[in-house]
Design a protein around this motif. Structure first.
Motif, mmCIF file in Angstrom:
data_model
loop_
_atom_site.group_PDB
_atom_site.id
_atom_site.type_symbol
_atom_site.label_atom_id
_atom_site.label_comp_id
_atom_site.label_asym_id
_atom_site.label_seq_id
_atom_site.Cartn_x
_atom_site.Cartn_y
_atom_site.Cartn_z
ATOM 1 N N ASN A 1264 0.827 -1.212 0.000
ATOM 2 C CA ASN A 1264 0.000 0.000 0.000
ATOM 3 C C ASN A 1264 0.858 1.256 0.000
ATOM 4 O OD1 ASN A 1264 -2.441 -1.576 0.265
ATOM 5 N ND2 ASN A 1264 -1.840 -1.940 2.404
ATOM 6 N N MET A 1265 1.939 1.222 -0.706
ATOM 7 C CA MET A 1265 2.849 2.358 -0.783
ATOM 8 C C MET A 1265 2.129 3.562 -1.382
ATOM 9 S SD MET A 1265 6.601 2.282 -2.555
ATOM 10 C CE MET A 1265 6.795 0.601 -2.011
ATOM 11 N N PRO A 1266 2.183 4.724 -0.731
ATOM 12 C CA PRO A 1266 1.451 5.894 -1.260
ATOM 13 C C PRO A 1266 2.121 6.459 -2.501
ATOM 14 C CG PRO A 1266 2.762 6.512 0.645
ATOM 15 C CD PRO A 1266 2.893 5.021 0.526
ATOM 16 N N GLY A 1267 1.323 7.211 -3.299
ATOM 17 C CA GLY A 1267 1.845 7.893 -4.471
ATOM 18 C C GLY A 1267 2.024 6.954 -5.643
ATOM 19 N N ALA A 1268 2.569 7.539 -6.693
ATOM 20 C CA ALA A 1268 2.782 6.768 -7.926
ATOM 21 C C ALA A 1268 4.248 6.798 -8.322
ATOM 22 C CB ALA A 1268 1.919 7.340 -9.045
ATOM 23 N N GLY A 1269 5.124 6.723 -7.311
ATOM 24 C CA GLY A 1269 6.552 6.803 -7.588
ATOM 25 C C GLY A 1269 7.102 5.533 -8.199
ATOM 26 N N ASN A 1270 8.407 5.593 -8.487
ATOM 27 C CA ASN A 1270 9.045 4.449 -9.127
ATOM 28 C C ASN A 1270 9.133 3.249 -8.211
ATOM 29 O OD1 ASN A 1270 9.415 5.844 -11.475
ATOM 30 N ND2 ASN A 1270 11.449 6.587 -10.929
ATOM 31 N N ALA A 1271 9.289 3.452 -6.928
ATOM 32 C CA ALA A 1271 9.408 2.329 -5.993
ATOM 33 C C ALA A 1271 8.150 1.459 -6.034
ATOM 34 C CB ALA A 1271 9.648 2.849 -4.584
ATOM 35 N N LYS A 1272 6.991 2.087 -6.028
ATOM 36 C CA LYS A 1272 5.746 1.316 -6.081
ATOM 37 C C LYS A 1272 5.601 0.603 -7.424
ATOM 38 C CE LYS A 1272 0.763 1.664 -5.396
ATOM 39 N NZ LYS A 1272 -0.355 2.538 -4.978
ATOM 40 N N LYS A 1273 5.942 1.303 -8.496
ATOM 41 C CA LYS A 1273 5.844 0.676 -9.823
ATOM 42 C C LYS A 1273 6.792 -0.520 -9.924
ATOM 43 C CE LYS A 1273 4.504 4.949 -12.167
ATOM 44 N NZ LYS A 1273 4.931 6.017 -13.082
ATOM 45 N N ASN A 1274 8.007 -0.363 -9.380
ATOM 46 C CA ASN A 1274 8.959 -1.468 -9.432
ATOM 47 C C ASN A 1274 8.438 -2.668 -8.645
ATOM 48 O OD1 ASN A 1274 10.826 -0.178 -11.026
ATOM 49 N ND2 ASN A 1274 11.935 0.718 -9.302
ATOM 50 N N TRP A 1275 7.828 -2.419 -7.507
ATOM 51 C CA TRP A 1275 7.272 -3.519 -6.697
ATOM 52 C C TRP A 1275 6.147 -4.238 -7.445
ATOM 53 C CZ3 TRP A 1275 7.900 -6.943 -3.211
ATOM 54 C CH2 TRP A 1275 6.819 -7.563 -2.595
ATOM 55 N N GLN A 1276 5.305 -3.476 -8.105
ATOM 56 C CA GLN A 1276 4.210 -4.095 -8.868
ATOM 57 C C GLN A 1276 4.738 -4.879 -10.065
ATOM 58 O OE1 GLN A 1276 1.894 -0.645 -9.800
ATOM 59 N NE2 GLN A 1276 0.802 -0.604 -7.839
ATOM 60 N N ARG A 1277 5.711 -4.315 -10.749
ATOM 61 C CA ARG A 1277 6.190 -4.959 -11.972
ATOM 62 C C ARG A 1277 7.054 -6.172 -11.682
ATOM 63 N NH1 ARG A 1277 8.359 -0.565 -16.160
ATOM 64 N NH2 ARG A 1277 8.505 -2.452 -17.406
ATOM 65 N N ILE A 1278 7.802 -6.181 -10.586
ATOM 66 C CA ILE A 1278 8.624 -7.355 -10.308
ATOM 67 C C ILE A 1278 7.756 -8.547 -9.952
ATOM 68 C CG2 ILE A 1278 8.987 -6.964 -7.839
ATOM 69 C CD1 ILE A 1278 11.901 -7.851 -8.268
ATOM 70 N N GLN A 1279 6.604 -8.285 -9.361
ATOM 71 C CA GLN A 1279 5.694 -9.402 -9.057
ATOM 72 C C GLN A 1279 5.009 -9.931 -10.314
ATOM 73 O OE1 GLN A 1279 3.606 -9.041 -4.947
ATOM 74 N NE2 GLN A 1279 3.783 -6.954 -5.713
ATOM 75 N N GLU A 1280 4.870 -9.059 -11.333
ATOM 76 C CA GLU A 1280 4.270 -9.493 -12.598
ATOM 77 C C GLU A 1280 5.286 -10.109 -13.547
ATOM 78 O OE1 GLU A 1280 2.643 -5.899 -14.035
ATOM 79 O OE2 GLU A 1280 1.092 -5.729 -12.486
ATOM 80 N N HIS A 1281 6.560 -10.056 -13.187
ATOM 81 C CA HIS A 1281 7.596 -10.600 -14.061
ATOM 82 C C HIS A 1281 7.376 -12.102 -14.242
ATOM 83 C CE1 HIS A 1281 11.735 -11.782 -15.306
ATOM 84 N NE2 HIS A 1281 11.695 -10.598 -15.899
ATOM 85 N N PHE A 1282 7.692 -12.609 -15.455
ATOM 86 C CA PHE A 1282 7.373 -14.004 -15.778
ATOM 87 C C PHE A 1282 8.029 -14.989 -14.820
ATOM 88 C CE2 PHE A 1282 11.463 -13.702 -17.916
ATOM 89 C CZ PHE A 1282 12.000 -14.978 -17.796
ATOM 90 N N PHE A 1283 9.217 -14.659 -14.302
ATOM 91 C CA PHE A 1283 9.928 -15.620 -13.455
ATOM 92 C C PHE A 1283 9.201 -15.830 -12.135
ATOM 93 C CE2 PHE A 1283 13.245 -17.057 -10.562
ATOM 94 C CZ PHE A 1283 13.864 -18.040 -11.321
ATOM 95 N N PHE A 1284 8.494 -14.806 -11.645
ATOM 96 C CA PHE A 1284 7.803 -14.918 -10.364
ATOM 97 C C PHE A 1284 6.313 -15.203 -10.532
ATOM 98 C CE2 PHE A 1284 11.277 -11.808 -9.841
ATOM 99 C CZ PHE A 1284 12.084 -12.548 -9.003
#
Length: 1505
Positions: A1264-1284
């Motif tokens: 539930n990281m606030p804002g739309a910064g890169n840290a939140k985007k990176n967390w969302q995208r690493i979980q969507e990465h094919f390896f995970f």
């Protein structure tokens, strides 16, 4: 300064004559002559103001001119060279002479000087002395009177123009003479002609008349001088807007705008000029003409030379805005193209499309501007040195008709056939676009096809035929590479059907076919032939060509590459013949010959057969065998006509096909039936009949399908079998009855043996029966041949007839041995050694045939031909000997002793004395040409395993000699592959490898050496390693099934071979990759391209080396001890190789050779791991890799009953890494923590209750990281990465994932993707029918490549969409450095300025986007010199760079440097704008303002890059 000096001189002496006389004495230095010049100019000014008087001064001026300046100039003419001082003296003397002419008080001096100078100029021509004459004429020309001196002015103008335009002719010469001629021409155009232009009237008309008479420039060399003259006289040849508004004022001089030659010269300069200065002059003239037209506002029109069509130039005041916009864009594009850089040019290309919108009238769809102007732009792009710009220009041109239909113009068609096709000949233009899959086709090739189809369909019918003919003829006018000719042919093949080509077109297509034969790529060659045949079927007007023309054209196609029976192309051709058979132009030679209900095609074919086998009216005794062309043509046309008939009777009666074939072949069959009985049949007739019979059988056979299903082949087979007895008896008689006695008869012998071999094959297909005609021929042929050879060994004189009979008998014996060896049904004798075997074993090997003595009755022609080709005859004789010996060795290989002892009376010497036989084989390799060594290799394959232990040195010598032959053949395509295959089978035979590894002697190391040489050769010649690895793996598999414990123990000694195969793959040059891409594209077309069906896929791609090794490893089982030992040894060597690659280079970029090798190593290890015992592996890896594996802990531990200790250990480790300072590691650790914590909660692990609140609050905070910064985007995208998200370590453990899906999703270059289809197509090593390790069952294969890393590119949400793809394996992401700077940079500036003791200015230079140390060093020095307040750089570490320091020269110590990284740059610029700074971009664009004209604000920020 000159005025001050003149006043000082005059103040010292008030007598100008004395002063002038003083200056004229002494050495004529440049300073003295220049002083004389400005003194005379001062006196001239005073005289003009009325202060000089008319007394002594005119006389003094005449004296200075005649007594000093003219002799001085003549003296300079005689002394060429001298450099700048000579030129200064010339210029100063000329200007002084002009003042003298004006001070003289009358026109006589000027006219006299002009006459003398003109004589000197005409006498000197373009020689060095012309410069002095030009200076004199330029000086005194304006002093001449337009009316009184008109004839003189005309003569001077013509001479000056001739000198200026003669530079291109003199430029062809070499050395200093050509350079002096160019200097004289430039002087005439730059000084003399403008001076004469001021005189107007006769001089200007003479110059203009000379220019018009010269016409439009015919080549790039002529355009430069003409444009030099035109630009020098531009002010006079174009109307002056401000002077005289009346018509009379404009009519006084010529108006170049109204002359078509002027505009053609300008266009030639824009498009064809090689130097930038000439192109600039052309742009200046164009811009000047447009400006003049706009200011005058009067209508102006200049039509083309032809008199019809759109105007070359026109002006209308009503259309002023549109015209100005058109020419403004046009000149902008031409100026931008001078940059030659695609990133500068690409932004203006949309303006090029707008030019076409302006150029075509919306009302009537006609050209408003002549299309030649647009073609100039494309020509300039096509001729650019930058191939990217050339490609961009070609693609832009090909896309013209996608959005707008342009009106027809002859210039457009000429441009397509000329410059466009010249540009299309460059192979590099056809490279696929980035991101495009291999084999998807060239974008430019597809655009070319679409463009040509559209353009031809829009052409008027009366133009279409001539355009297509010229287009095809252009394809024959140069040597084309395989790729351009392929795509041009494919584009032509897709042009809609029309009656455009006649006989000339068919001949032109045949010439193009000859061009395609040049390329070495067989598949490209075959595909181009297919498309050219389709072009002929689509575009030929059948009413203008005869069947004879068509058949001759078809013979230009190679049946083994394109037009083969049974392909879709053959069917298409048959259908075309069926539809048009009654429409072909009737030739006088083709008439119906009593055939009921016949068509023109049947009549033509019937006539062809009769003409082919017709008895010649006369026959010489020493005639040669007829050419094969006629037999090939007749056989092809017979089968085409029969298949056409089969199409017509497909749904009616099937017997019609049989009847038609019988009617066609009746003359042939009738002649063949008489072979055995008619001893007086003409020899040429028999040759033609047998040639036709052979070609019918070869052409009729279908590739890759059973001939039993082919009705035509079955009928032909039955017809031929009925003639077997007659033909075989004829051949037996010819071969055994001394009827072949001349050199030309050897070709007949070859023909007879080929026919006999085909008859044997036919009888074997229908079922071999003892007593059939062939059976009755083979034994007599064998016995007669042996008898002949024995008789000729008796020592008789070697006459030509006897030696020829000897060669014939040996060739016949070799054919019999090959037939028996390949077809055991023909075995005539038992295994006991009979007379034949004894004779063959006793043959004197490599015994050369003595050159025959001339016989009395033989002609001199025959004797000379025999002596010329005797070496080739002897080579064939020795070759046939070794064929017979190869048969004998295979038959009695069990009798070959391991060592040669004393054999008193050997029954079979060649068998029982193997050392002598092997030595003879080595001798044969040194004697025989490369295309005749195959049987020797086959014999060595049998002998070497027997002798390797006892005669190792001899065997090693045989390896060496054979390898020298192979390595010398690497550029010989036709015979290299068959020889290489035989060599590999001989040297890498399983028995040889086993024995060599066992004794570990010289042979073992020689084999290893040859192995590495083959691998090295494969880097240059693709497919060499494939032959080796395929043979070895197949032989190991076969032997493994027989003796499992012995087989792979020998393979283990050569595991380096498998290791090299697993990591094999070369990085190809761009041109090699292009050829491979196009070949893959053709293969992907499948049945649509007949070449794929005809040309066998040799599987010589580099991928098949790894595929072969991997499939071999897949056949090994861990339960088998020898298999397991082999795999463990290979795995250890792979890991050692990985360490070696890692150490050889500490850093390597993505897709480098090191990176690819490491990837291949681990792919192979993944294939091997399932066969190993489970245990601890001490493999070094990165912490991110370890944490990634931990995220799949649930799958890893699914078979472990006690999971809690493992989870406890994993949780402790992961929690430690969650506090790491590196953001990426923390991110990986959080992903693993989330997975492990969910497993802990599932198992209710109470010992971690104390950590529950901390872990869950941390995970919740991340989610539930606030804002739309890169840290939140990176967390969302690493979980969507094919390896995970998608990857399943067990379900996805398959070949497809390892070799295709993972490389594709991980960003590896496409060369590393091995599609699973290639594994299944590679059938040399078959896997078990139940092998289920191919395809991935999950949705992993459907995913697209992506990266979890969010790139920091600014805080604006609109910029988030332009993120770069993750393509670098070593990419480092440090998000905390990517936020906006917190410090007040103004304070930083002032602080650094104060510490450096410098004044505070308001100029900031931002160079954060510049990364080269050399550029930054130079900028730093410049900023320090100009007192900039600060230099902004990407990193302060740059000051440590040696290149930076060498250029900055310690300026960084006196200039404030501030670090602002590119991600911070937007925020920094906004901050500066808020503080009142004006952001100024330093770049050359269409809207740029000249630096010298720009007024800088007080606070300026210069943004570079």
């Amino acid at each position: 300064m000159e005025c001050v000096l003149a006043e000082a001189l005059l103040s010292q002496s008030r007598d100008p004559r004395a002063l002038l006389a003083a200056l004229c004495r002494g050495e004529a230095s440049a300073e003295r002559v220049e002083t004389l010049r400005f003194l005379l100019q001062r006196l001239e000014d005073e005289a003009a103001r009325g202060g000089g008087g008319a007394g002594p001064l005119p006389e003094a001026a005449r004296e200075v001119a005649a007594g000093y300046l003219v002799p001085l100039l003549r003296g300079l003419r005689g002394r060429p060279g001298g450099g700048p001082d000579r030129r200064r003296v010339l210029r100063a003397a000329g200007a002084a002479l002009r003042s003298c002419a004006r001070l003289a008080g009358g026109p006589q001096l000027a006219a006299t000087l002009a006459e003398e100078a003109l004589r000197d100029l005409l006498a000197a021509g373009p020689a060095p002395g012309a410069e002095a004459a030009v200076e004199v004429l330029a000086a005194v020309g304006p002093c001449l009177r337009p009316r009184e001196d008109g004839p003189l002015l005309e003569r001077v103008a013509r001479a000056a123009l001739g000198l200026a335009l003669g530079a291109d002719g003199a430029g062809a010469g070499a050395g200093a003479g050509a350079g002096r001629a160019e200097d004289a021409a430039a002087l005439a155009a730059g000084r003399l002609l403008p001076a004469l232009g001021q005189c107007g009237g006769a001089a200007l008309r003479a110059v203009w008349g000379g220019l018009v008479a010269a016409g439009a420039p015919s080549g790039p060399g002529r355009v430069g001088p003409q444009l030099l003259v035109l630009s020098a006289l531009a002010e006079r040849l174009l109307p002056e807007p401000g002077a005289g508004r009346g018509p009379r004022a404009r009519e006084e001089g010529p108006d170049a705008r109204r002359c078509w030659r002027f505009w053609r010269t300008v266009q030639a300069g824009l498009a064809q000029a090689q130097d930038a200065l000439t192109r600039r002059r052309a742009r200046y003239l164009l811009q000047r003409a447009v400006e003049v037209s706009a200011e005058l506002g009067a209508p102006c029109t200049c039509g083309p030379q032809e008199g019809t069509g759109p105007s070359l130039f026109w002006w209308s005041e009503k259309k002023k805005d549109e015209l100005l916009k058109f020419w403004e864009n046009y000149i902008l594009i031409m100026e931008t193209l001078e940059g030659n850089q695609i990133h500068v040019i690409k932004p203006v290309l949309p303006k090029l499309k707008s030019l076409f919108e302006y150029a075509v009238s919306e009302e009537d769809g006609c050209w408003l501007f002549h299309p030649s102007w647009h073609m100039c732009i494309y020509k300039r792009m096509f001729e650019s040195e930058n191939k990217i710009l050339t490609k961009e220009g070609v693609i832009h041109f090909l896309e013209l008709y996608e959005t707008k239909i342009l009106p027809f113009s002859p210039e457009f068609s000429e441009f397509i056939i000329g410059p466009l096709m010249d540009a299309l000949s460059e192979s590099s233009l056809y490279i696929r676009s980035p991101g495009q899959l291999i084999g998807s086709g060239s974008p430019l090739g597809l655009k070319l096809q679409k463009f040509l189809v559209t353009y031809v369909s829009l052409l008027p019918e009366e133009i279409k035929s001539s355009f297509l003919l010229k287009f095809i003829q252009k394809m024959t006018s140069r040597h084309w590479c395989g790729i351009p000719i392929l795509f041009l042919s494919k584009a032509l093949a897709n042009v809609p059907r029309c009656k455009a080509l006649g006989v000339d077109g068919l001949l032109a297509l045949r010439d193009v076919l000859q061009c395609t034969m040049i390329t070495h790529q067989i598949l490209l060659r075959g595909a181009a032939q297919c498309y050219l045949l389709q072009t002929a079927m689509n575009l030929v007007d059948v009413e203008k060509v005869s069947l004879s023309d068509v058949s001759t054209f078809l013979m230009s196609l190679r049946q083994e590459e394109s037009l083969r029976r049974g392909t879709s192309l053959w069917t298409e051709l048959c259908d075309w013949l069926r539809v048009n058979e009654s429409r072909f132009r009737h030739a006088s030679a083709c008439s119906s010959i009593g055939l009921p209900e016949t068509s023109s095609l049947n009549a033509y074919v019937k006539n062809l057969v009769q003409e082919c086998i017709k008895s010649p009216s006369w026959e010489r005794e020493d005639h040669f065998m007829p050419d094969w062309f006629e037999a090939k043509l007749v056989a092809m046309m017979v089968l085409l006509a029969v298949d056409v008939e089969g199409m017509k009777s497909q749904y009616s009666e099937k017997r019609r096909t049989q009847n038609v074939l019988r009617i066609f072949l009746d003359p042939l069959l009738e002649s063949l039936m008489k072979f055995g009985t008619n001893a007086y049949m003409p020899l040429l007739k028999t040759d033609r009949c047998l040639q036709l019979l052979l070609k019918l059988l070869h052409t009729c056979m279908l590739k890759g399908s059973s001939t039993q299903d082919d009705e035509v082949f079955t009928l032909l087979q039955s017809f031929v079998l009925s003639t077997t007895e007659s033909v075989s008896e004829f051949i037996l008689r010819r071969l055994t009855m001394n009827e072949l006695s001349s050199v030309s008869d050897l070709d007949r012998c070859h023909l007879y043996l080929m026919v006999l071999t085909e008859l044997i094959n036919l009888h074997l297909k229908v079922g071999w029966k003892r007593g059939n005609p062939i059976w009755r021929v083979i034994s007599p042929l064998k016995n007669a041949s042996i008898q002949h050879l024995q008789e000729l060994d008796s020592g008789q004189d070697p006459t030509l007839a006897r030696q020829i009979q000897r060669v014939v008998s040996m060739a016949a014996l070799a054919m019999v041995c090959e037939a028996i060896d390949q077809k055991p049904e023909l075995q005539l004798d038992s295994l006991d050694a009979g007379p034949t075997e004894r004779f063959l074993s006793s043959l004197p090997l490599n015994c050369t045939l003595q050159k025959p003595h001339a016989e009395k009755q033989s002609s001199s022609f025959e004797e000379s031909s025999a002596s010329q080709g005797w070496g080739k005859i002897v080579a064939q004789y020795i070759h046939d000997q070794w064929i017979c010996l190869s048969f004998l060795l295979r038959k009695y290989h069990t009798l070959i002793p391991a060592s040669e002892g004393e054999v008193l009376e050997p029954i079979l010497p060649a068998i029982q004395m193997p050392v002598r036989t092997l030595q003879a084989a080595l001798e044969a390799l040194t004697v025989l040409p490369s295309d005749q060594v195959l049987p020797v290799f086959r014999c060595m394959k049998i002998l070497v395993p027997k002798l390797l232990t006892s005669s190792e040195a001899l065997c090693v010598e045989s390896f060496d000699t054979a390898w020298k032959i192979i390595s010398a053949l690497s550029n010989t395509q036709l015979i290299f592959w068959s020889n290489l295959k035989a060599f590999v089978q001989f040297v890498f035979d399983t028995k040889v490898l086993t024995i060599a590894a066992k004794i570990k002697g010289q042979a073992y190391f020689k084999i290893k050496e040859i192995m590495y040489k083959i691998i090295e050769m494969s880097a240059i010649k693709t497919g060499v390693f494939n032959t080796l690895i395929s043979y070895c793996c197949k032989s190991w598999i076969v032997s493994a099934s027989d003796v499992p414990q012995v087989s792979l123990s020998s393979a283990k000694n050569y595991s380096e071979l498998v290791l090299e195969a697993c990591i094999f793959g070369t990085v190809f040059r761009r041109d090699q990759r292009l050829i491979q891409d196009v070949q893959t594209y053709i293969e992907n077309l499948g049945h649509d391209c007949a070449a794929n069906m005809v040309i066998e896929n040799t599987k010589r791609e580099d991928h098949y080396v790894r595929i072969c090794a991997v499939k071999f490893l897949c056949l090994l089982h861990g339960s088998n001890v020898s298999h397991k030992l082999f795999m463990e040894d290979l795995a250890i060597k792979l890991l050692d190789k990985d360490d070696l690659v890692s150490k050889c280079r500490t850093r390597y970029y993505v897709n480098s050779q090191q990176h690819r090798v490491k990837n291949r190593i681990w792919q192979t290890l993944l294939v091997l791991f399932p066969s190993f015992d489970q245990g601890e592996e001490n493999l070094k890896t990165s912490i991110c890799t370890f944490l990634s594996v931990l995220s799949h802990l649930d799958i890893i531990t699914q078979n472990i009953p006690e999971k809690k200790p493992i989870l406890k250990q994993a949780l402790i480790i992961v929690l430690q890494w969650c506090f790491n300072h590196n953001f990426s590691i923390r991110l990986y650790a959080l992903v693993a923590l989330k997975k492990i914590w969910s497993m802990c909660k599932t198992l209710n692990m109470e010992e971690f209750d104390a950590l529950t609140s901390v872990i869950e609050s941390s995970l919740n905070e991340v989610e539930n990281m606030p804002g739309a910064g890169n840290a939140k985007k990176n967390w969302q995208r690493i979980q969507e990465h094919f390896f995970f998200a998608t990857f399943h370590p067990l379900q996805d453990y398959c070949l497809e994932t390892i070799f295709y899906i993972f490389p594709r999703l991980s960003g590896l270059v496409e060369d590393e993707w091995i599609a699973i289809g290639k594994f299944t197509r590679f059938t040399d090593i078959p896997l078990d029918a139940g092998f289920q390790w191919y395809l991935s069952p999950t949705h992993l294969c459907e995913l697209k490549p992506g990266d979890w890393a969010q790139q920091d590119i600014g805080s604006h949400s609109g910029e988030a969409d332009s993120q770069s793809e993750w393509t670098d394996v070593q990419k480092k992401i440090i998000p905390w450095k990517n936020s906006a700077p917190d410090l007040d940079l103004e304070v930083v500036f002032q602080d650094r300025v104060a510490r450096l003791g410098k004044s505070i200015s308001r100029l900031i230079v931002v160079a954060s986007l510049i990364d080269k140390p050399t550029n930054l060093g130079g900028l730093c020095r410049t900023c320090e010199v100009f007192g900039a307040s600060a230099l902004i750089v990407d990193s302060l570490q740059c000051v440590r760079d040696k290149q930076f320091q060498s250029l900055s020269v310690s300026a960084e110590q006196w200039l404030p440097l501030v670090e602002v990284k590119p991600p911070q740059l937007i925020d920094f610029l906004q901050q500066k704008k808020a503080e009142g700074y004006t952001v100024i971009g330093v770049e050359q664009t269409a809207k740029s303002v000249d630096l010298t004209q720009y007024s800088f604000p007080e606070r300026s920020l210069l943004l570079l890059g």
